[in-house]
Motif scaffolding. Structure first.
Motif, PDB file in Angstrom:
ATOM      1  N   ASP A   1      -2.625   7.337   2.131  1.00 19.29           N
ATOM      2  CA  ASP A   1      -3.115   6.068   2.664  1.00 19.29           C
ATOM      3  C   ASP A   1      -4.330   5.609   1.862  1.00 19.29           C
ATOM      4  OD1 ASP A   1      -1.165   6.129   4.624  1.00 19.29           O
ATOM      5  OD2 ASP A   1      -2.443   7.304   5.973  1.00 19.29           O
ATOM      6  N   GLU A   2      -4.265   5.808   0.565  1.00 24.03           N
ATOM      7  CA  GLU A   2      -5.328   5.420  -0.377  1.00 24.03           C
ATOM      8  C   GLU A   2      -6.621   6.211  -0.170  1.00 24.03           C
ATOM      9  OE1 GLU A   2      -4.704   3.579  -2.957  1.00 24.03           O
ATOM     10  OE2 GLU A   2      -2.670   3.105  -2.327  1.00 24.03           O
ATOM     11  N   GLN A   3      -6.588   7.243   0.635  1.00 31.16           N
ATOM     12  CA  GLN A   3      -7.771   8.097   0.796  1.00 31.16           C
ATOM     13  C   GLN A   3      -7.561   9.380   0.005  1.00 31.16           C
ATOM     14  OE1 GLN A   3     -10.544   7.283   2.687  1.00 31.16           O
ATOM     15  NE2 GLN A   3      -9.485   5.286   2.795  1.00 31.16           N
ATOM     16  N   PRO A   4      -8.493   9.737  -0.881  1.00 34.54           N
ATOM     17  CA  PRO A   4      -8.316  10.981  -1.639  1.00 34.54           C
ATOM     18  C   PRO A   4      -8.337  12.203  -0.713  1.00 34.54           C
ATOM     19  CG  PRO A   4     -10.404   9.918  -2.191  1.00 34.54           C
ATOM     20  CD  PRO A   4      -9.713   9.015  -1.226  1.00 34.54           C
TER      21      PRO A   4
ATOM     22  N   LEU B   1       2.350   8.886  -9.573  1.00 33.66           N
ATOM     23  CA  LEU B   1       3.513   8.693  -8.715  1.00 33.66           C
ATOM     24  C   LEU B   1       3.034   7.915  -7.501  1.00 33.66           C
ATOM     25  CD1 LEU B   1       6.496   9.825  -8.029  1.00 33.66           C
ATOM     26  CD2 LEU B   1       5.265  11.460  -6.623  1.00 33.66           C
ATOM     27  N   SER B   2       3.874   7.001  -7.043  1.00 33.30           N
ATOM     28  CA  SER B   2       3.464   6.287  -5.852  1.00 33.30           C
ATOM     29  C   SER B   2       4.663   6.088  -4.934  1.00 33.30           C
ATOM     30  CB  SER B   2       2.823   4.965  -6.289  1.00 33.30           C
ATOM     31  OG  SER B   2       3.303   3.921  -5.526  1.00 33.30           O
ATOM     32  N   VAL B   3       4.475   6.399  -3.685  1.00 35.79           N
ATOM     33  CA  VAL B   3       5.574   6.321  -2.719  1.00 35.79           C
ATOM     34  C   VAL B   3       5.183   5.335  -1.628  1.00 35.79           C
ATOM     35  CG1 VAL B   3       7.038   7.630  -1.169  1.00 35.79           C
ATOM     36  CG2 VAL B   3       6.096   8.741  -3.189  1.00 35.79           C
ATOM     37  N   GLU B   4       6.084   4.407  -1.349  1.00 37.43           N
ATOM     38  CA  GLU B   4       5.800   3.403  -0.323  1.00 37.43           C
ATOM     39  C   GLU B   4       6.166   3.972   1.045  1.00 37.43           C
ATOM     40  OE1 GLU B   4       4.320   0.631  -1.389  1.00 37.43           O
ATOM     41  OE2 GLU B   4       4.468   1.667  -3.321  1.00 37.43           O
ATOM     42  N   PRO B   5       5.536   3.447   2.090  1.00 31.83           N
ATOM     43  CA  PRO B   5       5.892   3.908   3.424  1.00 31.83           C
ATOM     44  C   PRO B   5       7.350   3.585   3.731  1.00 31.83           C
ATOM     45  CG  PRO B   5       3.931   2.535   3.480  1.00 31.83           C
ATOM     46  CD  PRO B   5       4.472   2.442   2.103  1.00 31.83           C
TER      47      PRO B   5
ATOM     48  N   MET C   1       0.845  -1.202   0.000  1.00 33.73           N
ATOM     49  CA  MET C   1       0.000   0.000   0.000  1.00 33.73           C
ATOM     50  C   MET C   1       0.883   1.255   0.000  1.00 33.73           C
ATOM     51  SD  MET C   1      -2.963   1.044   2.692  1.00 33.73           S
ATOM     52  CE  MET C   1      -1.978   2.088   3.741  1.00 33.73           C
ATOM     53  N   SER C   2       0.544   2.157  -0.886  1.00 31.60           N
ATOM     54  CA  SER C   2       1.326   3.393  -0.946  1.00 31.60           C
ATOM     55  C   SER C   2       0.899   4.316   0.172  1.00 31.60           C
ATOM     56  CB  SER C   2       1.087   4.102  -2.279  1.00 31.60           C
ATOM     57  OG  SER C   2       1.364   3.238  -3.333  1.00 31.60           O
ATOM     58  N   ILE C   3       1.856   5.038   0.686  1.00 34.95           N
ATOM     59  CA  ILE C   3       1.496   6.044   1.695  1.00 34.95           C
ATOM     60  C   ILE C   3       0.982   7.297   1.002  1.00 34.95           C
ATOM     61  CG2 ILE C   3       3.838   7.006   1.847  1.00 34.95           C
ATOM     62  CD1 ILE C   3       3.263   7.286   4.873  1.00 34.95           C
ATOM     63  N   ILE C   4       1.553   7.586  -0.175  1.00 37.03           N
ATOM     64  CA  ILE C   4       1.069   8.728  -0.954  1.00 37.03           C
ATOM     65  C   ILE C   4       1.113   8.368  -2.425  1.00 37.03           C
ATOM     66  CG2 ILE C   4       3.341   9.859  -1.048  1.00 37.03           C
ATOM     67  CD1 ILE C   4       1.818  12.531  -0.810  1.00 37.03           C
ATOM     68  N   ARG C   5       0.041   8.727  -3.134  1.00 36.58           N
ATOM     69  CA  ARG C   5      -0.073   8.316  -4.516  1.00 36.58           C
ATOM     70  C   ARG C   5      -0.775   9.432  -5.290  1.00 36.58           C
ATOM     71  NH1 ARG C   5      -3.118   4.406  -7.486  1.00 36.58           N
ATOM     72  NH2 ARG C   5      -4.686   4.209  -5.894  1.00 36.58           N
ATOM     73  N   THR C   6      -0.358   9.668  -6.511  1.00 34.61           N
ATOM     74  CA  THR C   6      -1.088  10.638  -7.325  1.00 34.61           C
ATOM     75  C   THR C   6      -1.656   9.918  -8.535  1.00 34.61           C
ATOM     76  OG1 THR C   6       0.713  11.240  -8.801  1.00 34.61           O
ATOM     77  CG2 THR C   6       0.606  12.409  -6.709  1.00 34.61           C
ATOM     78  N   VAL C   7      -2.838  10.321  -8.943  1.00 34.06           N
ATOM     79  CA  VAL C   7      -3.483   9.709 -10.106  1.00 34.06           C
ATOM     80  C   VAL C   7      -3.742  10.789 -11.150  1.00 34.06           C
ATOM     81  CG1 VAL C   7      -5.458   8.390 -10.936  1.00 34.06           C
ATOM     82  CG2 VAL C   7      -4.565   7.987  -8.641  1.00 34.06           C
ATOM     83  N   ASP C   8      -3.071  10.676 -12.263  1.00 34.30           N
ATOM     84  CA  ASP C   8      -3.258  11.611 -13.383  1.00 34.30           C
ATOM     85  C   ASP C   8      -3.219  13.072 -12.941  1.00 34.30           C
ATOM     86  OD1 ASP C   8      -3.413   9.591 -15.186  1.00 34.30           O
ATOM     87  OD2 ASP C   8      -5.597   9.429 -15.099  1.00 34.30           O
TER      88      ASP C   8
END
Lengths: 362, 301, 512
Positions: C63-66, C24-28, C1-8
């Motif tokens: 944490d997968e929450q927008p 972009l996706s960053v792991e904890p 699970m990514s701690i922070i992720r951007t979608v488009d």
């Protein structure tokens, strides 16, 4: 880039005029309320005040006469504003110029009308320049904030002149603190019934020269560029440091000439309230703001302002409103002129700047 | 001996209004708002307190309304310069011109050249401290002054604490030095600028009341005589720090006391002592600027 | 699970797309490096993650929450902290005051700040993360590296989980960089996630767990650090989509005569740090001499020195044997140097002045446009017309403002102005930055024509392909020094990329 072309077109002449008119109207409106509060009709009071100055030959002459030094002090401040330099010391420079041209006019008179006047003007200009040179050098070489220095030095100069006028240069024969009156050959005589003298035409000529300098010469071009983009100015070799000094010297000279002209055409001797209240230098400040730093604007503004000043006496004579109302209106005008109404309202420039800043960040 | 006693007494006497203006002005200075309206605000305090006291025969009402009016003027200053981003100098100048203009106007309506509280005795205002007043030298410094003079000197400590030991003081300095840093942490920088300006207005009101009401019970329109600008010089010399700025204010107070005192012996030349604050300011500003820019190799402004 | 992720995630400024559908996706608990050249869009991306800029479209998930950030405060409340390249510190305050700014501790029942308690807490957090700071020092007395530590502590004190650092090593000395890397690794051990924006590849390799490369607002690729090397990253970073059509092949050979000589040039920045330290080179007649390098290695300051905007602390500059050290810009132009400055709208043009006015900037000594200090309006307008025609500048009105022109057309005004005054050397700094493809080609052709006429060009650019295709010789600048000189015809892009990243290569180095 669309934004910029829009705002540059929009912030044309009409915006400038509105930005100048709005504060004036607002100030007159508040002044009107005060006049109404003491039981007079504001419209008729304003009518007498302005009408007499513009529509009678004598009134008009007086208006032009009192506008003469104002044109010069207005120019003195406006040219520095244009380069984003703030010479707030015009009042002090003007006083110093006036004082010493008064001394020279009374003690070193040659008897020749032309020589004397030229000498007085020269002394006035040199004194103004010397006093402006101090903050100019501090700014150019040490980056000392010229605003604070010029502003506070006015008060220092007032003290110095107070000492000189009441001590070494005092006219012993007079019952109050003043310097000796200048020689007849150094005074401008009135043309006709009004107070109008040749000095007005000299001021006008200087105005035309300055207008030419600002519009058509390299110096004017560079001053504009420094005001608009100092980095560009330096990078294209305008020697901003030099220009600051030159500009302050010109400003000081104009202030000094205004002082000596006022000395030779109106006051004839230096007294402690030589420049009136508020002084001619401060008036110049209002004129520069009102005229939005453009030469024509300054000419119009100084005439308008002179109407106000001379109108003060009329309002005193013909109505029960004290003439001090004019000073109230004047300071309100300055207060409102400090803010650019239109840009703030529509936020055009602000928004544009923000966009630019964001773009830069990207 | 008389000369020294008088000089000391007058130094305290002259320093008080300058000191108040300085202590009020340093907050605006630290918040990076150049408040040149100190002179006008002080005059407003002097004028309104006397006018209201004259009209109502009530000193307290006079003081209160002076403070209210000064705060209102401070608010005008803040709205114009902070919220609407007007040129601070021009706004300050306008207030400096507006106040004497209104005062002149009102005096003309009253058909008088001053306001005089004939029923008030200024000696009643003076606080004579028993025992201390009899000690030579110390007595002339510490005793026989009106209340606001004492307040002015106490304010040095109050303002130093406010500036250095409270959140407000820290935030004001942050806002002035690095507005970005303040915003990035969610501080409302305009709010602190407003309060800083209003503190200045309040202190100037006190200074004005001190000048007109409690010293002389007389108001004349030129009574501030450039003290507001001497205060600005002191603030710039002390770079807004309460202690040093206060020291400069007191020093300039001594200079003006000396000027008054020496008029008798030295004549009008003594007035030149009033020029000292401005000269010192010019020198201090230059020195500070030179040391700051020692390493700057980039040309331009 | 990514701690922070951007979608488009996309950000547009008017028509300009700074970030184009970034995923972009960053792991904890990882250290993620985001690399790319200047202007690639790294800072825009980070500013959106930190709430300084609001995205045009796309979303950010923590944490997968927008989440939607309206300001940095929102970001901070979600546990994101940022250390900016330009520190947001208050110099006159102490270390502890800066760290606690906005969250001061007051004495019980009093509005007074409890500085004793504050110092204790700050000392505690300094010890916890093994930083070397004294809480009571004033920030204005600290070194740049220490200031950065204060910034990091400021964020840590606010309990952030994700720490973003924007070009953290840009202003540090090598020792300070080592210290920083240690500190960041410590933080990761303590459970923090770290995102570092940089273009220094050596640090990327030492520091990160994974790397994402951004170019022209798009993600080019994400790789695990252990699976890649500097060479590959350099290639990903500097690779260009635009095919350059102009090259200096087939021109006249340059002569051996030296036109321009720079000897041991030094200068310092406002903090007293030496930013140009001992630069020497020669430019021959009929030659394009390129200076390459990652931005921030002293090129800007070098250009400022050479164009009269900065003064030296040591060293001399000669044009055809004449000493022109520390002359002012107008004197340099008069001496025969044409200047195409780095910042087009800052130094090259005045946007709120007319095109004719800009066409004569710097050349008032020319009697045709200005005599006895009086401007000849007619011939100035005439000149502007000539330039517009000859250089094909697209304008709505001849006397319009420069602000109405596109980047390419504005740049052409500078090109016209500087070339038409017949200089013998042109100093061109980032001559095609932010310019359309057509204008790029035009500008390149002009530079080469000038060279082929037997004059010299000093080209400073961070566009590697531009330097490589135009120059006869290329010097690479790193940390204020020229660390190598190469022949662009024989060296590969990846090799020069390495050199730019500070790795000195022995091969291909041409003796000076």
């Amino acid at each position: 880039m669309k934004q910029s072309s829009l705002s540059s077109k929009f912030s044309g002449v009409s915006i400038k005029v509105i930005n100048s008119l709005l504060p004036v109207l607002l100030a007159f409106f508040i002044g009107g309320i005060i006049i109404a509060a003491i039981g007079e009709n504001p419209l008729s009071a304003y009518g007498t005040m302005i009408g007499k100055q513009l529509f009678t030959a004598k009134g008009l002459g007086n208006t032009l006469h009192y506008a003469s030094p104002l044109i010069l002090t207005g120019l003195a401040i406006a040219i520095t504003f244009k380069a984003n330099i703030y010479n707030m010391g015009v009042e002090g420079q003007m006083l110093l110029g006036a004082f010493f041209s008064g001394i020279v006019g009374s003690s070193l008179s040659t008897g020749n009308a032309i020589v004397d006047k030229l000498m007085c003007f020269a002394v006035g200009a040199i004194c103004g320049m010397l006093f402006a040179l101090i903050p100019a050098l501090l700014k150019a070489f040490f980056h000392v904030d010229e605003m604070v220095v010029t502003l506070t030095f006015n008060y220092a100069m007032a003290k110095v002149l107070e000492y000189l006028a009441s001590g070494p240069f005092r006219d012993a024969g007079a019952g109050y603190v003043c310097t000796p009156a200048i020689a007849n050959s150094a005074t401008f005589s009135r043309l006709g019934k009004s107070r109008l003298t040749l000095f007005f035409f000299i001021a006008l000529a200087i105005f035309l020269v300055m207008w030419f300098v600002m519009k058509r010469t390299k110096l004017g071009y560079q001053v504009t560029a420094i005001g608009k983009n100092a980095e560009f100015a330096e990078a294209t070799g305008m020697r901003v440091r030099c220009k600051i000094i030159i500009l302050m010297l010109i400003s000081g000279a104009l202030a000094g000439i205004a002082g000596s002209g006022y000395m030779m055409s109106e006051q004839f001797r230096y007294t402690l309230d030589f420049s009136g209240s508020p002084g001619l230098g401060w008036d110049g400040m209002l004129i520069a703001l009102l005229g939005r730093h453009s030469p024509v604007g300054i000419l119009v503004a100084s005439l308008f302002y002179s109407v106000l000043k001379t109108g003060a006496d009329t309002i005193n004579t013909y109505t029960s409103v004290p003439k001090e109302i004019v000073a109230v209106i004047q300071s309100l005008m300055i207060l409102f002129l400090a803010v650019q109404f239109l840009n703030e309202r529509f936020g055009l420039i602000e928004r544009f700047k923000k966009l630019r800043a964001e773009k830069k960040e990207a | 001996m008389d000369f020294i006693n008088n000089l000391l007494y007058n130094s305290v006497y002259n320093a008080a209004p300058i000191l108040l203006c300085v202590l009020g002005g340093i907050f605006a200075y630290k918040a990076n708002v150049l408040n040149i309206a100190l002179e006008g605000l002080m005059l407003a305090g002097a004028f309104v307190s006397m006018l209201v006291a004259y009209l109502t025969h009530n000193l307290f009402l006079g003081i209160l309304s002076a403070i209210v009016v000064c705060l209102l003027l401070g608010l005008v200053f803040s709205v114009m310069s902070v919220t609407y981003k007007g040129n601070v100098i021009v706004v300050g100048l306008a207030i400096n011109m507006l106040v004497p203009a209104v005062a002149d106007f009102v005096l003309k309506l009253m058909k008088s050249s001053n306001i005089n509280l004939t029923w008030a005795n200024v000696n009643d205002f003076k606080i004579n401290i028993p025992f201390i007043e009899d000690i030579p030298i110390l007595g002339s410094i510490l005793s026989g002054h009106p209340p606001i003079t004492y307040i002015a000197f106490l304010m040095i400590i109050v303002m130093a604490v406010l500036m250095y030991r409270t959140k407000f003081g820290v935030y004001v300095r942050v806002v002035g030095e690095n507005d970005d840093a303040a915003r990035s942490l969610g501080l409302k920088s305009n709010q602190y600028k407003y309060i800083a300006i209003l503190i200045g207005a309040f202190c100037c009101a006190l200074a004005g009341i001190n000048l007109s009401m409690e010293r002389l019970a007389v108001f004349t329109n030129d009574m501030t005589a450039g003290r507001g600008f001497i205060a600005i010089a002191a603030i710039y010399c002390g770079r807004g720090a309460p202690g040093p700025s206060a020291v400069y204010a007191i020093a300039f107070g001594v200079a003006s006391a000396l000027a008054t005192q020496l008029t008798v012996s030295a004549g009008s030349a003594a007035a030149l002592l009033d020029v000292i604050p401005y000269v010192i300011m010019g020198v201090v500003l230059t020195v500070v600027s030179i040391t700051k820019r020692r390493k700057v190799k980039v040309r331009g402004f | 699970m990514s701690i922070i992720r951007t979608v488009d995630l996309t950000k547009k400024f008017d028509e300009f797309v700074a970030n184009d559908h970034i995923n972009l996706s960053v792991e904890p608990q990882e250290i993620k490096c985001i690399v790319g050249e200047n202007g690639a869009g790294k800072s825009t991306l980070m500013n959106m993650l930190y709430g300084t800029l609001i995205p045009t479209s796309g979303s950010i998930l923590i944490d997968e929450q927008p989440v939607k950030f309206k300001s940095p405060i929102d970001a901070m409340n979600h546990g994101i902290g940022m250390v900016h390249q330009h520190f947001k510190l208050v110099p006159s305050l102490t270390v502890y005051e800066n760290i606690l700014l906005g969250t001061e501790i007051t004495k019980k029942g009093l509005p007074l700040i409890d500085s004793g308690e504050e110092i204790r807490r700050v000392q505690g957090i300094i010890d916890e993360y093994h930083f070397q700071l004294k809480p009571t020092d004033r920030v204005e007395d600290l070194s740049v590296g220490q200031c950065q530590q204060v910034e990091i502590l400021k964020m840590l004190y606010r309990n952030v989980r994700i720490l973003i650092l924007d070009e953290p090593s840009a202003v540090l000395t090598p020792q300070e960089v080592d210290r920083l890397i240690e500190n960041l690794k410590d933080l990761r051990k303590n459970g923090k996630t770290i995102i570092v924006i940089t273009h220094k590849l050596r640090e990327v390799m030492e520091l990160s767990d994974s790397v994402t490369v951004i170019r022209q607002g798009k993600v080019i690729g994400t790789v695990m650090t252990k699976d890649t090397n500097e060479q590959e990253l350099a290639q990903m970073m500097v690779g260009r989509d635009v095919v350059l059509t102009v090259s200096n092949e087939g021109g006249m050979p340059s002569s051996d005569e030296v036109a321009y000589r720079v000897e041991d040039l030094h200068t310092i920045n406002a903090h007293g740090a030496e930013v140009v330290s001992g630069v020497s080179f020669e430019v021959k007649k009929g030659e394009v001499f390129g200076i390459a390098g990652v931005e921030g290695n002293g090129q800007s300051e070098l250009v400022k020195l050479l164009t009269g905007l900065m003064t030296t602390t040591k060293g001399r500059v000669y044009l055809e044997g004449r000493d022109i050290t520390n002359l002012w810009p107008d004197q340099l132009r008069k001496a025969g140097i044409g200047i195409i400055p780095e910042d087009r709208y800052g130094q090259g043009l005045c946007q709120s002045m007319s095109i004719p006015d800009n066409c004569i900037a710097g050349y008032w000594y020319d009697k045709e446009v200005c005599q006895y200090g009086v401007l000849k309006k007619k011939s100035i307008l005439q000149r502007a017309r000539e330039y517009i025609q000859k250089y094909d500048i697209r304008v709505a009105s001849e006397q319009g403002y420069v602000s109405e022109l596109s980047g390419g057309n504005a740049q052409k005004i500078i090109i016209a102005r500087e070339f038409e005054s017949h200089p013998r050397l042109i100093i061109a700094c980032q001559p095609t930055r932010g310019v359309d493809v057509g204008s790029i080609e035009f500008i390149h052709k002009q530079l080469l024509r000038f060279r082929n006429e037997g004059y010299s060009v000093l080209l400073i650019s961070s566009e590697l392909s531009e330097i490589m295709s135009l120059s006869d010789r290329v010097a690479v600048m790193y940390k204020g020094k020229i660390i190598g000189e190469v022949d662009p015809k024989t060296i590969s892009t990846s090799e020069i990329g390495l050199l730019m990243a500070g790795a000195t290569s022995q091969r291909n180095e041409v003796p000076v």
